[in-house]
Design a protein around this motif. Structure first.
Motif, PDB file in Angstrom:
ATOM      1  N   LYS A  27      41.906   8.530  68.288  1.00  0.00           N
ATOM      2  CA  LYS A  27      41.553   9.929  68.095  1.00  0.00           C
ATOM      3  C   LYS A  27      42.764  10.750  67.649  1.00  0.00           C
ATOM      4  N   ASP A  28      42.467  11.813  66.890  1.00  0.00           N
ATOM      5  CA  ASP A  28      43.511  12.764  66.537  1.00  0.00           C
ATOM      6  C   ASP A  28      42.855  14.105  66.240  1.00  0.00           C
ATOM      7  N   ALA A  29      43.563  15.184  66.538  1.00  0.00           N
ATOM      8  CA  ALA A  29      43.077  16.540  66.296  1.00  0.00           C
ATOM      9  C   ALA A  29      43.858  17.149  65.142  1.00  0.00           C
ATOM     10  N   TRP A  30      43.141  17.627  64.149  1.00  0.00           N
ATOM     11  CA  TRP A  30      43.749  18.200  62.959  1.00  0.00           C
ATOM     12  C   TRP A  30      43.321  19.652  62.784  1.00  0.00           C
ATOM     13  N   ARG A  31      44.103  20.399  62.027  1.00  0.00           N
ATOM     14  CA  ARG A  31      43.676  21.703  61.532  1.00  0.00           C
ATOM     15  C   ARG A  31      43.015  21.481  60.171  1.00  0.00           C
ATOM     16  N   ALA A  32      41.965  22.265  59.900  1.00  0.00           N
ATOM     17  CA  ALA A  32      41.258  22.108  58.629  1.00  0.00           C
ATOM     18  C   ALA A  32      42.062  22.653  57.454  1.00  0.00           C
ATOM     19  N   ASP A  33      43.102  23.433  57.742  1.00  0.00           N
ATOM     20  CA  ASP A  33      43.910  23.990  56.656  1.00  0.00           C
ATOM     21  C   ASP A  33      45.217  23.227  56.450  1.00  0.00           C
ATOM     22  N   TYR A  34      45.277  21.993  56.917  1.00  0.00           N
ATOM     23  CA  TYR A  34      46.441  21.145  56.644  1.00  0.00           C
ATOM     24  C   TYR A  34      46.684  21.028  55.141  1.00  0.00           C
ATOM     25  N   THR A  35      47.936  20.808  54.780  1.00  0.00           N
ATOM     26  CA  THR A  35      48.268  20.446  53.405  1.00  0.00           C
ATOM     27  C   THR A  35      47.890  18.981  53.188  1.00  0.00           C
ATOM     28  N   ASN A  36      47.856  18.555  51.938  1.00  0.00           N
ATOM     29  CA  ASN A  36      47.572  17.151  51.653  1.00  0.00           C
ATOM     30  C   ASN A  36      48.569  16.236  52.347  1.00  0.00           C
ATOM     31  N   GLU A  37      49.826  16.658  52.395  1.00  0.00           N
ATOM     32  CA  GLU A  37      50.860  15.850  53.042  1.00  0.00           C
ATOM     33  C   GLU A  37      50.594  15.723  54.542  1.00  0.00           C
ATOM     34  N   GLN A  38      50.169  16.804  55.165  1.00  0.00           N
ATOM     35  CA  GLN A  38      49.868  16.763  56.599  1.00  0.00           C
ATOM     36  C   GLN A  38      48.638  15.907  56.882  1.00  0.00           C
ATOM     37  N   PHE A  39      47.611  16.035  56.033  1.00  0.00           N
ATOM     38  CA  PHE A  39      46.427  15.194  56.198  1.00  0.00           C
ATOM     39  C   PHE A  39      46.781  13.714  56.027  1.00  0.00           C
ATOM     40  N   LEU A  40      47.590  13.406  55.028  1.00  0.00           N
ATOM     41  CA  LEU A  40      47.957  12.015  54.787  1.00  0.00           C
ATOM     42  C   LEU A  40      48.740  11.450  55.966  1.00  0.00           C
ATOM     43  N   ALA A  41      49.646  12.239  56.510  1.00  0.00           N
ATOM     44  CA  ALA A  41      50.400  11.795  57.682  1.00  0.00           C
ATOM     45  C   ALA A  41      49.468  11.579  58.872  1.00  0.00           C
ATOM     46  N   GLY A  42      48.507  12.482  59.049  1.00  0.00           N
ATOM     47  CA  GLY A  42      47.549  12.341  60.134  1.00  0.00           C
ATOM     48  C   GLY A  42      46.674  11.117  59.977  1.00  0.00           C
ATOM     49  N   ALA A  43      46.218  10.880  58.744  1.00  0.00           N
ATOM     50  CA  ALA A  43      45.380   9.710  58.480  1.00  0.00           C
ATOM     51  C   ALA A  43      46.153   8.421  58.739  1.00  0.00           C
ATOM     52  N   ARG A  44      47.389   8.369  58.288  1.00  0.00           N
ATOM     53  CA  ARG A  44      48.191   7.172  58.497  1.00  0.00           C
ATOM     54  C   ARG A  44      48.465   6.931  59.981  1.00  0.00           C
ATOM     55  N   LYS A  45      48.618   7.996  60.728  1.00  0.00           N
ATOM     56  CA  LYS A  45      48.829   7.873  62.172  1.00  0.00           C
ATOM     57  C   LYS A  45      47.613   7.231  62.843  1.00  0.00           C
ATOM     58  N   VAL A  46      46.426   7.676  62.452  1.00  0.00           N
ATOM     59  CA  VAL A  46      45.194   7.137  63.031  1.00  0.00           C
ATOM     60  C   VAL A  46      44.969   5.702  62.571  1.00  0.00           C
ATOM     61  N   ILE A  47      45.192   5.445  61.293  1.00  0.00           N
ATOM     62  CA  ILE A  47      44.986   4.100  60.745  1.00  0.00           C
ATOM     63  C   ILE A  47      45.910   3.083  61.404  1.00  0.00           C
ATOM     64  N   ALA A  48      47.118   3.523  61.751  1.00  0.00           N
ATOM     65  CA  ALA A  48      48.099   2.610  62.351  1.00  0.00           C
ATOM     66  C   ALA A  48      47.680   2.114  63.729  1.00  0.00           C
ATOM     67  N   GLN A  49      46.777   2.838  64.369  1.00  0.00           N
ATOM     68  CA  GLN A  49      46.301   2.418  65.688  1.00  0.00           C
ATOM     69  C   GLN A  49      45.201   1.377  65.516  1.00  0.00           C
ATOM     70  N   LYS A  50      45.330   0.293  66.231  1.00  0.00           N
ATOM     71  CA  LYS A  50      44.356  -0.779  66.122  1.00  0.00           C
ATOM     72  C   LYS A  50      43.060  -0.370  66.816  1.00  0.00           C
ATOM     73  N   SER A  51      42.087  -0.025  66.017  1.00  0.00           N
ATOM     74  CA  SER A  51      40.790   0.392  66.544  1.00  0.00           C
ATOM     75  C   SER A  51      39.762   0.262  65.436  1.00  0.00           C
ATOM     76  N   ASN A  52      38.523   0.036  65.815  1.00  0.00           N
ATOM     77  CA  ASN A  52      37.478  -0.051  64.785  1.00  0.00           C
ATOM     78  C   ASN A  52      36.833   1.310  64.519  1.00  0.00           C
ATOM     79  N   ILE A  53      37.124   2.280  65.381  1.00  0.00           N
ATOM     80  CA  ILE A  53      36.587   3.623  65.180  1.00  0.00           C
ATOM     81  C   ILE A  53      37.734   4.626  65.130  1.00  0.00           C
ATOM     82  N   LYS A  54      37.734   5.437  64.079  1.00  0.00           N
ATOM     83  CA  LYS A  54      38.679   6.538  63.936  1.00  0.00           C
ATOM     84  C   LYS A  54      37.902   7.839  64.150  1.00  0.00           C
ATOM     85  N   TYR A  55      38.376   8.679  65.070  1.00  0.00           N
ATOM     86  CA  TYR A  55      37.659   9.910  65.397  1.00  0.00           C
ATOM     87  C   TYR A  55      38.614  11.087  65.248  1.00  0.00           C
TER      88      TYR A  55
END
Length: 213
Positions: free
Chosen positions: A141-169
Motif C-alpha cells: 500500500k501507498d498513499a499519494w496526492r492526486a496532484d503529484y508531478t510525473n516524477e513523484q508518481f513514478l517514484a511512488g509507483a516504483r516504491k510499490v512495485i519494489a515490494q513483493k506482493s500480488n496486489i498494489k493498493y
C-alpha cells in the motif's frame, strides 16, 4: 474517451512503448451495478476475448489485461473472480464489489487506485483487500496526492512495485485532485480519479510486465 481508460492505451506513443490490442466494449445497458446485479453482457465480454479475439488476432493469451473505472472497474472485478485464470493483471480504478464474492481472485495480480474521498469505492476496496489478505493475497500500500508531478508518481509507483506482493493498493488523498474545484461535490472525487489514474507513470509498465504462468 470517457476518463481516458481506453484511449490512453491506444495512443501512438503508448503503442510504441507497449504494443497491444485495445478492446473498448460499449454497452446499451448497465452491465453490473452497486446492488450486485450482473447482466449476460459480462459473460459475453469474457467469451469475446477468450473464444473469439484470441483466435482471430495475434494476441498473447498469457498477457491479457483488464481495466475499468466505476462500472468498468466492477466488471473487471467480477471477471476476475468468475474467470480467475483469464487475466495476467488488472487495473481497478474507483470501483467496489461485495467482498464475500472475491475469494477466487486472491492470487491475481491487481493494481487498485481510489480516492480517499470516494464514499463507495474507498471503503469497498478496503473491504475487498482485507478479504483477499485472508485468502492468501499479499498487499503493498501507498498513499499519494492526486496532484503529484510525473516524477513523484513514478517514484511512488516504483516504491510499490519494489515490494513483493500480488496486489498494489494506492490511494489519492481527498482534496488534492487538480481536475476538481475546491468546492466540488463529494461525488466528483469518484469521477475525478479517472483523469489521474491513466496518466500515472510506472503503472502501465507494471501491468505489461505481468505474465500468466
Amino acid at each position: 474517451v470517457q476518463g481516458n481508460g481506453a484511449v490512453s492505451f491506444a495512443t501512438p506513443e503508448e503503442q510504441a512503448k507497449h504494443e497491444a490490442f485495445v478492446l473498448a466494449p460499449q454497452y446499451s445497458r448497465q452491465v453490473v451495478n452497486d446492488n450486485g446485479d450482473i447482466t449476460s453482457d459480462l459473460d459475453a465480454t469474457a467469451h469475446l476475448i477468450k473464444d473469439y479475439l484470441l483466435s482471430k488476432y495475434s494476441i498473447d493469451e498469457k498477457r491479457l489485461y483488464t481495466t475499468g473505472q466505476s462500472m468498468g472497474g466492477m466488471m473487471s472485478i467480477v471477471m476476475n473472480f468468475k474467470y480467475p485464470d483469464l487475466f495476467a493483471a488488472s487495473y481497478l480504478v474507483a470501483c467496489q464489489w461485495d467482498e464475500k464474492e472475491v475469494a477466487p481472485m486472491a492470487k491475481n495480480n491487481l493494481w487498485i487506485i481510489v480516492s480517499t474521498g470516494d464514499g463507495k469505492a474507498y471503503p469497498g476496496m478496503n473491504a475487498i483487500t482485507s478479504e483477499l489478505i485472508k485468502r492468501g493475497a499479499t498487499v503493498a500500500k501507498d498513499a499519494w496526492r492526486a496532484d503529484y508531478t510525473n516524477e513523484q508518481f513514478l517514484a511512488g509507483a516504483r516504491k510499490v512495485i519494489a515490494q513483493k506482493s500480488n496486489i498494489k493498493y494506492t490511494t489519492l488523498e481527498k482534496g488534492t485532485n487538480p481536475y476538481l474545484a475546491k468546492d466540488a461535490n463529494p461525488g466528483s472525487e469518484h469521477a475525478g480519479t479517472w483523469k489521474v489514474a491513466y496518466n500515472i507513470p510506472g503503472v502501465k509498465d507494471w501491468i505489461f510486465s505481468q505474465t500468466k504462468q
